[in-house]
Motif scaffolding. Sequence first.
Motif, PDB file in Angstrom:
ATOM      1  N   ASP A 105       0.858  -1.188   0.000  1.00  0.00           N
ATOM      2  CA  ASP A 105       0.000   0.000   0.000  1.00  0.00           C
ATOM      3  C   ASP A 105       0.896   1.241   0.000  1.00  0.00           C
ATOM      4  O   ASP A 105       1.061   1.908   1.014  1.00  0.00           O
ATOM      5  CB  ASP A 105      -0.912  -0.045   1.236  1.00  0.00           C
ATOM      6  N   ILE A 106       1.447   1.552  -1.152  1.00  0.00           N
ATOM      7  CA  ILE A 106       2.442   2.625  -1.268  1.00  0.00           C
ATOM      8  C   ILE A 106       1.761   3.984  -1.390  1.00  0.00           C
ATOM      9  O   ILE A 106       0.832   4.169  -2.192  1.00  0.00           O
ATOM     10  CB  ILE A 106       3.353   2.407  -2.492  1.00  0.00           C
ATOM     11  N   GLY A 107       2.237   4.948  -0.634  1.00  0.00           N
ATOM     12  CA  GLY A 107       1.674   6.296  -0.671  1.00  0.00           C
ATOM     13  C   GLY A 107       2.275   7.146  -1.773  1.00  0.00           C
ATOM     14  O   GLY A 107       3.386   6.900  -2.241  1.00  0.00           O
ATOM     15  N   GLY A 108       1.530   8.160  -2.188  1.00  0.00           N
ATOM     16  CA  GLY A 108       2.035   9.141  -3.145  1.00  0.00           C
ATOM     17  C   GLY A 108       1.969   8.746  -4.606  1.00  0.00           C
ATOM     18  O   GLY A 108       2.440   9.485  -5.473  1.00  0.00           O
ATOM     19  N   VAL A 109       1.390   7.601  -4.919  1.00  0.00           N
ATOM     20  CA  VAL A 109       1.412   7.103  -6.299  1.00  0.00           C
ATOM     21  C   VAL A 109       0.642   7.994  -7.274  1.00  0.00           C
ATOM     22  O   VAL A 109       0.916   7.987  -8.478  1.00  0.00           O
ATOM     23  CB  VAL A 109       0.898   5.653  -6.389  1.00  0.00           C
ATOM     24  N   ASP A 110      -0.336   8.749  -6.779  1.00  0.00           N
ATOM     25  CA  ASP A 110      -1.109   9.640  -7.652  1.00  0.00           C
ATOM     26  C   ASP A 110      -0.239  10.687  -8.332  1.00  0.00           C
ATOM     27  O   ASP A 110      -0.621  11.230  -9.376  1.00  0.00           O
ATOM     28  CB  ASP A 110      -2.193  10.364  -6.852  1.00  0.00           C
ATOM     29  N   GLU A 115       5.475   6.427 -16.439  1.00  0.00           N
ATOM     30  CA  GLU A 115       6.575   5.643 -17.000  1.00  0.00           C
ATOM     31  C   GLU A 115       7.587   5.196 -15.942  1.00  0.00           C
ATOM     32  O   GLU A 115       8.402   4.312 -16.195  1.00  0.00           O
ATOM     33  CB  GLU A 115       7.288   6.431 -18.110  1.00  0.00           C
ATOM     34  N   THR A 116       7.546   5.807 -14.779  1.00  0.00           N
ATOM     35  CA  THR A 116       8.474   5.426 -13.703  1.00  0.00           C
ATOM     36  C   THR A 116       7.761   4.704 -12.559  1.00  0.00           C
ATOM     37  O   THR A 116       8.403   4.272 -11.605  1.00  0.00           O
ATOM     38  CB  THR A 116       9.181   6.673 -13.125  1.00  0.00           C
ATOM     39  N   LEU A 117       6.441   4.578 -12.670  1.00  0.00           N
ATOM     40  CA  LEU A 117       5.639   4.058 -11.556  1.00  0.00           C
ATOM     41  C   LEU A 117       6.020   2.630 -11.153  1.00  0.00           C
ATOM     42  O   LEU A 117       6.151   2.328  -9.963  1.00  0.00           O
ATOM     43  CB  LEU A 117       4.151   4.115 -11.905  1.00  0.00           C
ATOM     44  N   GLU A 118       6.193   1.752 -12.112  1.00  0.00           N
ATOM     45  CA  GLU A 118       6.515   0.357 -11.796  1.00  0.00           C
ATOM     46  C   GLU A 118       7.816   0.243 -11.009  1.00  0.00           C
ATOM     47  O   GLU A 118       7.897  -0.465 -10.001  1.00  0.00           O
ATOM     48  CB  GLU A 118       6.619  -0.463 -13.084  1.00  0.00           C
ATOM     49  N   ASN A 119       8.824   0.970 -11.450  1.00  0.00           N
ATOM     50  CA  ASN A 119      10.113   0.963 -10.760  1.00  0.00           C
ATOM     51  C   ASN A 119      10.000   1.598  -9.379  1.00  0.00           C
ATOM     52  O   ASN A 119      10.605   1.134  -8.406  1.00  0.00           O
ATOM     53  CB  ASN A 119      11.154   1.700 -11.603  1.00  0.00           C
ATOM     54  N   PHE A 120       9.209   2.659  -9.290  1.00  0.00           N
ATOM     55  CA  PHE A 120       8.980   3.344  -8.013  1.00  0.00           C
ATOM     56  C   PHE A 120       8.354   2.401  -6.989  1.00  0.00           C
ATOM     57  O   PHE A 120       8.790   2.318  -5.841  1.00  0.00           O
ATOM     58  CB  PHE A 120       8.081   4.560  -8.248  1.00  0.00           C
ATOM     59  N   LEU A 121       7.315   1.668  -7.397  1.00  0.00           N
ATOM     60  CA  LEU A 121       6.627   0.742  -6.503  1.00  0.00           C
ATOM     61  C   LEU A 121       7.555  -0.382  -6.040  1.00  0.00           C
ATOM     62  O   LEU A 121       7.562  -0.752  -4.860  1.00  0.00           O
ATOM     63  CB  LEU A 121       5.410   0.142  -7.205  1.00  0.00           C
ATOM     64  N   GLU A 122       8.337  -0.910  -6.955  1.00  0.00           N
ATOM     65  CA  GLU A 122       9.258  -1.998  -6.620  1.00  0.00           C
ATOM     66  C   GLU A 122      10.308  -1.546  -5.610  1.00  0.00           C
ATOM     67  O   GLU A 122      10.589  -2.237  -4.622  1.00  0.00           O
ATOM     68  CB  GLU A 122       9.939  -2.515  -7.893  1.00  0.00           C
ATOM     69  N   ASN A 123      10.864  -0.359  -5.850  1.00  0.00           N
ATOM     70  CA  ASN A 123      11.887   0.173  -4.933  1.00  0.00           C
ATOM     71  C   ASN A 123      11.300   0.448  -3.553  1.00  0.00           C
ATOM     72  O   ASN A 123      11.939   0.174  -2.527  1.00  0.00           O
ATOM     73  CB  ASN A 123      12.490   1.460  -5.501  1.00  0.00           C
ATOM     74  N   ALA A 124      10.101   1.003  -3.513  1.00  0.00           N
ATOM     75  CA  ALA A 124       9.457   1.323  -2.234  1.00  0.00           C
ATOM     76  C   ALA A 124       9.211   0.060  -1.415  1.00  0.00           C
ATOM     77  O   ALA A 124       9.471   0.024  -0.204  1.00  0.00           O
ATOM     78  CB  ALA A 124       8.140   2.056  -2.482  1.00  0.00           C
ATOM     79  N   LEU A 204       5.747  13.517 -10.746  1.00  0.00           N
ATOM     80  CA  LEU A 204       7.023  13.274 -10.091  1.00  0.00           C
ATOM     81  C   LEU A 204       7.817  12.247 -10.895  1.00  0.00           C
ATOM     82  O   LEU A 204       7.386  11.117 -11.095  1.00  0.00           O
ATOM     83  CB  LEU A 204       6.781  12.747  -8.677  1.00  0.00           C
ATOM     84  N   VAL A 205       9.019  12.665 -11.318  1.00  0.00           N
ATOM     85  CA  VAL A 205       9.847  11.787 -12.131  1.00  0.00           C
ATOM     86  C   VAL A 205      11.118  11.353 -11.401  1.00  0.00           C
ATOM     87  O   VAL A 205      11.731  10.343 -11.750  1.00  0.00           O
ATOM     88  CB  VAL A 205      10.187  12.467 -13.478  1.00  0.00           C
ATOM     89  N   GLU A 206      11.467  12.108 -10.363  1.00  0.00           N
ATOM     90  CA  GLU A 206      12.678  11.733  -9.619  1.00  0.00           C
ATOM     91  C   GLU A 206      12.576  12.241  -8.184  1.00  0.00           C
ATOM     92  O   GLU A 206      12.073  13.326  -7.915  1.00  0.00           O
ATOM     93  CB  GLU A 206      13.923  12.329 -10.289  1.00  0.00           C
ATOM     94  N   LEU A 207      13.084  11.405  -7.263  1.00  0.00           N
ATOM     95  CA  LEU A 207      13.090  11.730  -5.839  1.00  0.00           C
ATOM     96  C   LEU A 207      14.493  11.503  -5.305  1.00  0.00           C
ATOM     97  O   LEU A 207      14.987  10.387  -5.310  1.00  0.00           O
ATOM     98  CB  LEU A 207      12.094  10.857  -5.096  1.00  0.00           C
ATOM     99  N   ASP A 208      15.148  12.575  -4.877  1.00  0.00           N
ATOM    100  CA  ASP A 208      16.525  12.477  -4.356  1.00  0.00           C
ATOM    101  C   ASP A 208      16.529  12.700  -2.846  1.00  0.00           C
ATOM    102  O   ASP A 208      15.862  13.580  -2.348  1.00  0.00           O
ATOM    103  CB  ASP A 208      17.421  13.517  -5.012  1.00  0.00           C
TER     104      ASP A 208
END
Length: 208
Positions: A105-110, A115-124, A204-208
């Motif tokens: 249940d990952i937050g902030g996905v909206d 194009e980066t969502l799948e990678n974002f979810l996996e990393n989270a 959001l395309v990048e989070l540092d």
Amino acid sequence: MKLKKKVKRRLIILIMLLLVAVGGFLAYKYLYNKNDTKEVKVVDNIKKYGYTLKETKPEKYKKMFAELKEILNQDKVDEEAYAKQISKMFIYDFYSLNDKAAKTDIGGVDFVYSETLENFLENAQNTYYKYVESNIYENRKQKLPVVSNIEVKSIEQKTFTYNDKTDEKAYYVEVEWSYSDESYSDYQTTATLIFIHDDIKLCLVELD
């Protein structure tokens, strides 16, 4: 011979009874879980931008959503205010874990670029959300962080290139936040969020 046939017959009957019992148990479990799972309702939305608000979100996030809706419903949208607001909403929703039902249940996905969502979810799931225990039946005792104060430290527009897409007016937003409990003071408290334009929407395309 007769004794062997009787034993074999009893064994077959026993196996059949066991199969029926196991099948019944699995069917009951499936139906029980299906009926017990609550459907999460959408209580508000911003259709033009594809944002939705679910009833399970905390009151603070609901208030932030209302503020975002007000910004985006203006005849002329203040894009900088839009970028600041979704930066705060992302930080609150992603880094607050207490309201999450499970590690999936990952937050902030909206607010994440498709194009980066799948990678974002996996990393989270493999990092920050890795040890979040399930709370589907609302009996979790695990203590989890909640973001409290969020401050946008700076915002500027610069060029950003992702794959073959270049946005000359991407937003770079520096954010700082704290948690409601001091025991999480060693958790991440600063980040730079980069948003690019996807039609009228900022993503959001990048989070540092």
